[in-house]
Design a protein around this motif. Structure first.
Motif, mmCIF file in Angstrom:
data_model
loop_
_atom_site.group_PDB
_atom_site.id
_atom_site.type_symbol
_atom_site.label_atom_id
_atom_site.label_comp_id
_atom_site.label_asym_id
_atom_site.label_seq_id
_atom_site.Cartn_x
_atom_site.Cartn_y
_atom_site.Cartn_z
ATOM 1 N N GLU A 1 50.758 37.549 33.953
ATOM 2 C CA GLU A 1 51.365 37.905 32.665
ATOM 3 C C GLU A 1 51.343 39.403 32.403
ATOM 4 O OE1 GLU A 1 47.180 36.189 31.809
ATOM 5 O OE2 GLU A 1 48.892 35.768 33.135
ATOM 6 N N ASP A 2 50.548 40.142 33.208
ATOM 7 C CA ASP A 2 50.473 41.596 33.042
ATOM 8 C C ASP A 2 51.248 42.347 34.115
ATOM 9 O OD1 ASP A 2 48.801 41.515 30.783
ATOM 10 O OD2 ASP A 2 47.016 41.276 32.046
ATOM 11 N N ALA A 3 51.914 41.625 35.013
ATOM 12 C CA ALA A 3 52.550 42.252 36.172
ATOM 13 C C ALA A 3 53.583 43.299 35.772
ATOM 14 C CB ALA A 3 53.195 41.194 37.058
ATOM 15 N N VAL A 4 54.326 43.042 34.702
ATOM 16 C CA VAL A 4 55.333 43.996 34.244
ATOM 17 C C VAL A 4 54.746 44.925 33.194
ATOM 18 C CG1 VAL A 4 57.564 44.239 33.105
ATOM 19 C CG2 VAL A 4 57.229 42.428 34.801
ATOM 20 N N ARG A 5 53.996 44.365 32.256
ATOM 21 C CA ARG A 5 53.427 45.180 31.170
ATOM 22 C C ARG A 5 52.497 46.264 31.689
ATOM 23 N NH1 ARG A 5 48.921 44.940 27.508
ATOM 24 N NH2 ARG A 5 47.959 43.294 28.766
ATOM 25 N N LYS A 6 51.763 45.953 32.758
ATOM 26 C CA LYS A 6 50.826 46.910 33.334
ATOM 27 C C LYS A 6 51.247 47.260 34.764
ATOM 28 C CE LYS A 6 47.774 47.164 29.918
ATOM 29 N NZ LYS A 6 47.400 48.426 29.230
ATOM 30 N N ALA A 7 52.540 47.417 34.980
ATOM 31 C CA ALA A 7 53.064 47.709 36.315
ATOM 32 C C ALA A 7 52.382 48.951 36.891
ATOM 33 C CB ALA A 7 54.572 47.927 36.247
ATOM 34 N N GLY A 8 51.988 48.849 38.150
ATOM 35 C CA GLY A 8 51.295 49.953 38.805
ATOM 36 C C GLY A 8 49.792 49.833 38.754
ATOM 37 N N SER A 9 49.287 48.913 37.920
ATOM 38 C CA SER A 9 47.837 48.728 37.806
ATOM 39 C C SER A 9 47.352 47.705 38.827
ATOM 40 C CB SER A 9 47.478 48.243 36.402
ATOM 41 O OG SER A 9 46.106 47.885 36.326
ATOM 42 N N VAL A 10 46.102 47.888 39.267
ATOM 43 C CA VAL A 10 45.477 46.879 40.131
ATOM 44 C C VAL A 10 44.711 45.866 39.294
ATOM 45 C CG1 VAL A 10 45.334 48.415 42.107
ATOM 46 C CG2 VAL A 10 43.408 48.315 40.497
ATOM 47 N N GLY A 11 44.699 46.061 37.980
ATOM 48 C CA GLY A 11 44.060 45.106 37.081
ATOM 49 C C GLY A 11 42.646 45.505 36.712
ATOM 50 N N ARG A 12 41.832 44.502 36.496
ATOM 51 C CA ARG A 12 40.440 44.701 36.112
ATOM 52 C C ARG A 12 39.528 44.198 37.228
ATOM 53 N NH1 ARG A 12 41.626 41.977 30.249
ATOM 54 N NH2 ARG A 12 41.842 43.874 28.985
ATOM 55 N N PRO A 13 38.269 44.630 37.233
ATOM 56 C CA PRO A 13 37.355 44.152 38.274
ATOM 57 C C PRO A 13 37.208 42.633 38.224
ATOM 58 C CG PRO A 13 36.417 46.043 37.139
ATOM 59 C CD PRO A 13 37.639 45.637 36.358
ATOM 60 N N VAL A 14 37.063 42.019 39.406
ATOM 61 C CA VAL A 14 36.840 40.582 39.473
ATOM 62 C C VAL A 14 35.454 40.253 38.919
ATOM 63 C CG1 VAL A 14 38.450 40.184 41.365
ATOM 64 C CG2 VAL A 14 36.079 40.809 41.875
ATOM 65 N N PHE A 15 35.158 38.957 38.819
ATOM 66 C CA PHE A 15 34.024 38.485 38.019
ATOM 67 C C PHE A 15 32.686 39.114 38.406
ATOM 68 C CE2 PHE A 15 31.075 35.531 36.093
ATOM 69 C CZ PHE A 15 31.723 35.147 34.928
ATOM 70 N N HIS A 16 32.331 39.066 39.693
ATOM 71 C CA HIS A 16 31.041 39.593 40.138
ATOM 72 C C HIS A 16 31.234 40.962 40.781
ATOM 73 C CE1 HIS A 16 29.002 35.781 39.310
ATOM 74 N NE2 HIS A 16 30.003 35.177 39.904
ATOM 75 N N SER A 17 31.748 41.907 40.010
ATOM 76 C CA SER A 17 31.996 43.251 40.525
ATOM 77 C C SER A 17 31.896 44.248 39.386
ATOM 78 C CB SER A 17 33.384 43.333 41.174
ATOM 79 O OG SER A 17 33.607 44.609 41.737
ATOM 80 N N TRP A 18 31.438 45.451 39.714
ATOM 81 C CA TRP A 18 31.326 46.520 38.718
ATOM 82 C C TRP A 18 32.053 47.741 39.245
ATOM 83 C CZ3 TRP A 18 27.773 42.922 39.850
ATOM 84 C CH2 TRP A 18 27.225 42.195 38.789
ATOM 85 N N ALA A 19 32.732 48.459 38.341
ATOM 86 C CA ALA A 19 33.515 49.626 38.732
ATOM 87 C C ALA A 19 33.178 50.815 37.842
ATOM 88 C CB ALA A 19 35.011 49.311 38.642
ATOM 89 N N ARG A 20 33.208 51.993 38.442
ATOM 90 C CA ARG A 20 33.037 53.252 37.716
ATOM 91 C C ARG A 20 34.042 54.261 38.262
ATOM 92 N NH1 ARG A 20 27.060 55.218 38.688
ATOM 93 N NH2 ARG A 20 27.613 56.785 37.112
#
Length: 473
Positions: free
Chosen positions: A342-361
């Protein structure tokens, strides 16, 4: 606490769903239940131990296309505590021999297609061979390097595998894991110099990558997917193959990226998930049979390796198929981010958010966190991070500090928590889902007698994502 070995997955699946089809070979149309797969892996493990003296910690290299026997080798090695080392069959014997000299496998598994290349590679490792022959453009480096004189592996053809031999399978001895940190795979990945580094993928890492994929993408045991990405890529084994087999789904092996074959397989097998790099999805969309292909069983497509062009997303949407964009690296698991359909067009170019058991900085100078909207180096942490580089503690310490793996990719994060990859600290570009290292190409160009100096830069390309442009003197 004992950790479940990847090699035990098939026995667990046989106990739960013995007659469920876990693997389909699209080329031969053979179907393998989880009982079949468990018997095959155990029979091979017994043969490798009995006839080739393979044991815990030994490396077994594989130079072959995607076949059921390749997966037999993966699960057999995991069961024994051995370490499978998939080899890129696009490399030259000089490049392959350098990798083998680094990981020093006892066996080199190969199929008929790569038989001669396997023998040529082993021949280059013969210490009796004259130095000028063993020297060359080893590993694609710009500097000529001789292959170290180490013991060459014994070749073993996949045709010699025992298949589903229950008598032999009964002789298999499983090697129990202490904590899951034991290596299961060594996958060679290059840096900006083009010299390979072997990423160590433990049983723990591969298991948690599978769990992250299942939880964050909503996979189920009813899912099936055509797998065409080569197993020497982390994407071939770990985007969907291992997550589906851990879950009890169905993997459909496709031995090429031919768009007609992929479309026909997806339709005939009623596949529910499709994975490919954007270049392959575009080729499928442009194929004459695309419009008439029944993709009604497909729940979603998964793409990564490069941003997916909006025309491709819109083209599949018109066919009733939605996309999940992802992001990952060999070293930190291939499924680290997910962008919902549902975010493929609205957030085009994004890789999304981190998966469940993952942390990003996102880190700036001095490893300090940067604010939203500011470019920083992406760092990841979690149980899906690899154990470092094979026999390269300095290279490991450079990127893995305080529990955070520095990816070398530059990214931003918007106010909604969505991440956008904007560039790479590494001097590298991606063409058709393949990493291309300018230093490696420059080294090849420099061998031409008419070229004094060369530099490679990347430019955008609508089909391949990026292509290289050479500037030469």
């Amino acid at each position: 606490m004992r950790f479940t070995s990847i090699g035990e997955w098939l026995a667990r699946r046989e106990a739960l769903t013995p007659e469920k089809v876990g693997l389909v070979d699209a080329e031969t149309q053979r179907r393998y239940t989880y009982r079949d797969l468990n018997t095959r892996a155990r029979a091979l493990a017994a043969l490798l131990a009995r006839d080739h003296h393979i044991g815990p910690g030994d490396r077994v290299a594989a130079l072959a296309g995607n076949t059921p026997e390749y997966l037999d080798a993966f699960f057999a090695c995991a069961l024994m505590g051995a370490i499978l080392t998939p080899l890129n069959w696009r490399l030259t014997p000089h490049e392959l021999s350098g990798i083998l000299a680094d990981c020093q496998p006892k066996l080199l598994l190969h199929d008929a297609t790569h038989h001669q290349r396997a023998l040529d590679t082993i021949a280059l490792m013969d210490p009796a061979m004259p130095e000028p022959v063993r020297s060359g453009w080893c590993w694609g480096s710009r500097h000529a390097a001789s292959v170290p004189a180490v013991a060459a592996p014994t070749p073993l053809t996949l045709d010699a595998f025992p298949g589903a031999d229950p008598t032999l399978a009964a002789l298999a001895v499983a090697h129990p894991l202490a904590d899951g940190e034991e290596p299961a795979l060594i996958l060679y990945t290059s840096g900006t110099t083009g010299v390979p580094k072997g990423a160590i993928l433990s049983h723990r890492m591969i298991t948690w990558n599978a769990i992250n994929t299942q939880v964050s993408w909503g996979l189920a045991e009813t899912d099936s997917a055509p797998i065409s990405a080569p197993f020497f890529h982390a994407g071939g084994l770990n985007v969907l193959t291992t997550p589906l087999m851990h879950l009890g789904g169905t993997v459909v092996l496709v031995r090429s990226n031919d768009p007609a074959v992929l479309l026909r397989t997806a339709q005939e097998e009623r596949c529910t998930v499709l994975f490919a790099v954007p270049t392959v999805f575009q080729a499928m969309m442009e194929h004459p049979t695309f419009a008439a292909t029944d993709l009604s069983a497909v729940r979603f497509c998964v793409t990564g390796g490069a941003p997916c062009p909006l025309p491709v997303i819109h083209g599949y949407a018109a066919h009733g198929v939605v996309f999940r964009q992802g992001y990952g690296l060999t070293e930190v698991g291939v499924n680290c981010f997910s962008l919902a359909p549902e975010d493929a067009v609205r957030k085009a170019g994004s890789v999304g958010r981190p998966v469940f058991h993952s942390w990003a900085r996102l880190l700036g100078d001095g490893d300090t966190d940067v604010a939203d909207g500011t470019v920083g180096e992406l760092a990841l942490a979690g149980p899906h991070v690899c154990s470092g580089y094979w026999r390269q503690p300095e290279a490991t310490a450079e990127v893995f500090r305080d529990g955070w793996w520095r990816t070398g990719d530059l990214a931003t994060r918007d106010g909604d928590g969505y991440y956008f990859i904007v560039g790479r600290k590494k001097d590298m570009y991606i063409s058709g889902g393949e990493n291309v290292y300018p230093a490696e190409v420059e080294g090849v160009l420099a061998t031409h007698p008419g070229i004094l100096e060369a530099a490679i830069i990347a430019e955008p390309d609508t089909r391949w994502g990026e292509v290289g442009v050479a500037v030469v003197v």
